[in-house]
Write a protein that holds these residues in place. Structure first.
Motif, PDB file in Angstrom:
ATOM      1  N   UNK A   1      -2.447  -6.144   2.215  1.00 31.58           N
ATOM      2  CA  UNK A   1      -1.462  -6.924   1.463  1.00 31.58           C
ATOM      3  C   UNK A   1      -1.158  -6.296   0.114  1.00 31.58           C
ATOM      4  N   UNK A   2      -2.217  -5.876  -0.585  1.00 36.12           N
ATOM      5  CA  UNK A   2      -2.028  -5.205  -1.876  1.00 36.12           C
ATOM      6  C   UNK A   2      -1.204  -3.936  -1.714  1.00 36.12           C
ATOM      7  N   UNK A   3      -1.503  -3.190  -0.664  1.00 35.21           N
ATOM      8  CA  UNK A   3      -0.804  -1.924  -0.435  1.00 35.21           C
ATOM      9  C   UNK A   3       0.677  -2.170  -0.168  1.00 35.21           C
ATOM     10  N   UNK A   4       0.977  -3.158   0.661  1.00 37.99           N
ATOM     11  CA  UNK A   4       2.373  -3.446   0.996  1.00 37.99           C
ATOM     12  C   UNK A   4       3.169  -3.880  -0.235  1.00 37.99           C
ATOM     13  N   UNK A   5       2.470  -4.482  -1.192  1.00 40.35           N
ATOM     14  CA  UNK A   5       3.144  -4.965  -2.405  1.00 40.35           C
ATOM     15  C   UNK A   5       3.356  -3.865  -3.437  1.00 40.35           C
ATOM     16  N   UNK A   6       2.727  -2.707  -3.235  1.00 36.92           N
ATOM     17  CA  UNK A   6       2.841  -1.632  -4.218  1.00 36.92           C
ATOM     18  C   UNK A   6       4.234  -0.982  -4.158  1.00 36.92           C
ATOM     19  N   UNK A   7       4.842  -0.734  -5.316  1.00 40.53           N
ATOM     20  CA  UNK A   7       6.152  -0.056  -5.303  1.00 40.53           C
ATOM     21  C   UNK A   7       6.048   1.389  -4.812  1.00 40.53           C
ATOM     22  N   UNK A   8       4.821   1.936  -4.792  1.00 40.38           N
ATOM     23  CA  UNK A   8       4.628   3.319  -4.341  1.00 40.38           C
ATOM     24  C   UNK A   8       4.324   3.420  -2.853  1.00 40.38           C
ATOM     25  N   UNK A   9       4.220   2.266  -2.167  1.00 37.21           N
ATOM     26  CA  UNK A   9       3.857   2.284  -0.744  1.00 37.21           C
ATOM     27  C   UNK A   9       4.951   2.936   0.089  1.00 37.21           C
ATOM     28  N   UNK A  10       4.525   3.680   1.095  1.00 40.12           N
ATOM     29  CA  UNK A  10       5.455   4.251   2.079  1.00 40.12           C
ATOM     30  C   UNK A  10       4.838   4.058   3.459  1.00 40.12           C
ATOM     31  N   UNK A  11       5.714   3.872   4.465  1.00 36.48           N
ATOM     32  CA  UNK A  11       5.219   3.555   5.806  1.00 36.48           C
ATOM     33  C   UNK A  11       5.669   4.575   6.843  1.00 36.48           C
ATOM     34  N   UNK A  12       4.782   4.818   7.816  1.00 39.18           N
ATOM     35  CA  UNK A  12       5.129   5.528   9.049  1.00 39.18           C
ATOM     36  C   UNK A  12       5.475   4.455  10.080  1.00 39.18           C
ATOM     37  N   UNK A  13       6.592   4.632  10.784  1.00 36.15           N
ATOM     38  CA  UNK A  13       6.977   3.667  11.819  1.00 36.15           C
ATOM     39  C   UNK A  13       6.783   4.305  13.187  1.00 36.15           C
ATOM     40  N   UNK A  14       6.131   3.560  14.082  1.00 38.45           N
ATOM     41  CA  UNK A  14       5.886   4.054  15.442  1.00 38.45           C
ATOM     42  C   UNK A  14       6.363   3.036  16.471  1.00 38.45           C
TER      43      UNK A  14
ATOM     44  N   UNK B   1       0.018   4.031  -1.577  1.00 35.64           N
ATOM     45  CA  UNK B   1      -0.500   3.667  -0.259  1.00 35.64           C
ATOM     46  C   UNK B   1       0.366   4.230   0.869  1.00 35.64           C
ATOM     47  N   UNK B   2      -0.308   4.601   1.958  1.00 35.48           N
ATOM     48  CA  UNK B   2       0.379   5.044   3.174  1.00 35.48           C
ATOM     49  C   UNK B   2      -0.033   4.095   4.289  1.00 35.48           C
ATOM     50  N   UNK B   3       0.973   3.553   4.970  1.00 40.79           N
ATOM     51  CA  UNK B   3       0.754   2.497   5.954  1.00 40.79           C
ATOM     52  C   UNK B   3       1.371   2.912   7.287  1.00 40.79           C
TER      53      UNK B   3
ATOM     54  N   UNK C   1      -4.444   6.675   0.597  1.00 40.46           N
ATOM     55  CA  UNK C   1      -3.635   6.784  -0.613  1.00 40.46           C
ATOM     56  C   UNK C   1      -3.291   8.243  -0.890  1.00 40.46           C
ATOM     57  N   UNK C   2      -2.007   8.465  -1.226  1.00 36.82           N
ATOM     58  CA  UNK C   2      -1.555   9.800  -1.620  1.00 36.82           C
ATOM     59  C   UNK C   2      -1.452   9.827  -3.133  1.00 36.82           C
ATOM     60  N   UNK C   3      -1.680  10.984  -3.721  1.00 38.66           N
ATOM     61  CA  UNK C   3      -1.488  11.166  -5.162  1.00 38.66           C
ATOM     62  C   UNK C   3      -2.126  10.051  -5.971  1.00 38.66           C
ATOM     63  N   UNK C   4      -3.318   9.685  -5.614  1.00 40.27           N
ATOM     64  CA  UNK C   4      -4.015   8.667  -6.404  1.00 40.27           C
ATOM     65  C   UNK C   4      -3.710   7.240  -5.988  1.00 40.27           C
ATOM     66  N   UNK C   5      -2.475   6.784  -6.158  1.00 38.87           N
ATOM     67  CA  UNK C   5      -2.217   5.350  -5.996  1.00 38.87           C
ATOM     68  C   UNK C   5      -1.077   5.005  -5.042  1.00 38.87           C
TER      69      UNK C   5
END
Lengths: 318, 318
Positions: free
Chosen positions: A37-50, A94-96, A88-92
């Protein structure tokens, strides 16, 4: 210092194969009930879609981009409850990884759903991002095939950022699955040649190392001996580990080894391979210099661990 | 010639660990729908009986026998439908693993149900039979945790002598599971010492190698670096594979490696281990000379791959 900055390992054979360059900080000790949940809320989060063995790529200039912003997911009907926090990439950042349920027929023109093997073979995504894709693809395949409890059949639910699943009925705990496969180059040292075979589903003319799933109750070395004998009738003495490779079809660990041939007469098991033969140094060198489909005989592409086993034998004797 | 008679491999580190000596001829290419029935009908067939993480041993003289005749199984309520054909001993003697449902409270005096770890630690069963037990225990654990389909929840059924399961509803195919674990000895070459830790559930005074599950999308080498850094805060450069070990608790492959330490300041993750320290050669030698419980400090027993990693570093420099 990141764990990937330590000296020495950049020269390891395992660092040279496709899918291996994944520098995400996994923070496996910090996977709790809030981390996704925290990761999804991060403005730096990026997702892989499958979806169904394919990753969703976004056209970007002449190429493709595999990372999507979280607010771009919604239009693809994402299964957020069963998403996985990869790291996490580059420190903070999140990769989802998330499975999306939108029918590929309904995709916008800017998005292509492409199977993992083609993404790798065609070089559409490279390096670090390709390794992260492998991690995500393997975990989503595991999630999808463990939606129900193997003990009692009830629906399972995700825990620990998606890295664990639990059965609310019987309490059974499920952990991500990785299937070890041995892949090996048998060497006939006396005659300075190596053993390569071809499976009926290979492209025409392609030869590669023999391979097979390691079975329960087996060492790596014994699996190499058993598979080589079963497929080609060749006895193997000493086995030497060379390199490993994550292989996201669907969640495999390739374990690459050299095996010293203790016999030379080939007896093929036709259910597994359609041909198998000894290649001397010149023949093997010609093979790896040609990639799939360019000439009569070819080897797997440079990112494949089989390619490295052959090439490193040619370069270093073994 | 059996594949286990080829020259050279008897000296491999992987041949020296417990559970590794399994010379059954698996005939993995010949697992068809009749193989288990044929095996059960053979007068040479012998079975391993398992129940809830324990193997059933028969008193025999001063020790124990682990093999049972097929007609002896009936009194234990055997789950024959989900039995597994492990392979063949001495050419034509089938070895079968079967889960039995009899309450251990109701066992006759001549039979003891003993957990796999105690059988190994106490040396109740040794050598080839211990390796065969590991194969059987791992497969029965897999069968029991895959009675239902992970995709749709329906009951699965055994195929191919028990080595495959199929969902009759959705067609999903299930294959035996083996979980790779990395176990590693970090070496500080400059100061000629190695890194050992202890988990809170170890016997008092026991120190061992750090270890952890390899995750999807990771090479063996990267898993060694990640786990060592997470647990002990130590950075690892070059990683070298040493040996592997089947570990039937429940279906694990231990992958033993050496890692060259690139830092020396320890920072323990207390959720994983309760202590971790550097041992010089003299200290490490004292440690492996003492087995569990005999003195203040001890190492895992001689059959453990951790024991071999420490002992082989002492003997060969690394």
């Amino acid at each position: 210092m990141s764990i990937f900055d330590a000296p020495g390992h950049k020269t390891e054979p395992s660092s040279q194969v496709a899918f291996a360059g994944n520098s995400l900080d996994r923070r496996s000790e910090h996977r709790d009930e809030n981390c996704l949940g925290d990761a999804l809320a991060s403005p730096h989060a990026r997702a892989f879609m499958f979806g169904d063995g394919r990753a969703f790529l976004k056209k970007a200039g002449d190429g493709f981009e595999i990372l999507h912003k979280v607010d771009e997911l919604q239009q693809f009907d994402p299964d957020i409850e069963n998403a996985v926090l990869l790291g996490f990439a580059d420190g903070e950042a999140p990769r989802i990884a998330v499975h999306v349920r939108l029918d590929p027929e309904e995709l916008p023109d800017s998005i292509k759903a492409i199977d993992h093997r083609s993404i790798y073979i065609q070089g559409l995504i490279k390096g670090d991002a390709l390794g992260q894709m492998a991690q995500g693809a393997s975990l989503i395949a595991w999630v999808r095939s463990h939606a129900h409890c193997g003990r009692c059949g009830s629906q399972t639910r995700a825990m620990a950022g998606g890295y664990r699943r639990e059965c609310p009925e019987c309490g059974h705990m499920l952990f991500p699955r990785t299937d070890p496969v041995v892949i090996m180059l048998a060497i006939d040292s006396e005659n300075d040649r190596c053993l390569l075979g071809r499976s009926p589903h290979f492209p025409p003319g392609m030869y590669s190392c023999l391979a097979g799933f390691l079975e329960p109750g087996e060492t790596i070395e014994d699996a190499v001996r058993r598979e080589t004998h079963e497929e080609a009738g060749i006895h193997i003495g000493q086995v030497r580990y060379h390199a490993s490779q994550p292989w996201p079809m669907p969640h495999t660990l390739m374990i690459g080894c050299y095996g010293e041939a203790a016999s030379t007469k080939i007896a093929i098991d036709n259910r597994e391979i359609e041909d198998c033969r000894w290649f001397n140094r010149e023949e093997a060198a010609e093979l790896v210099s040609r990639q799939t489909g360019l000439s009569d005989l070819s080897s797997p592409p440079p990112g494949a661990i089989a390619h490295h086993l052959i090439r490193d034998w040619l370069a270093h004797g073994r």
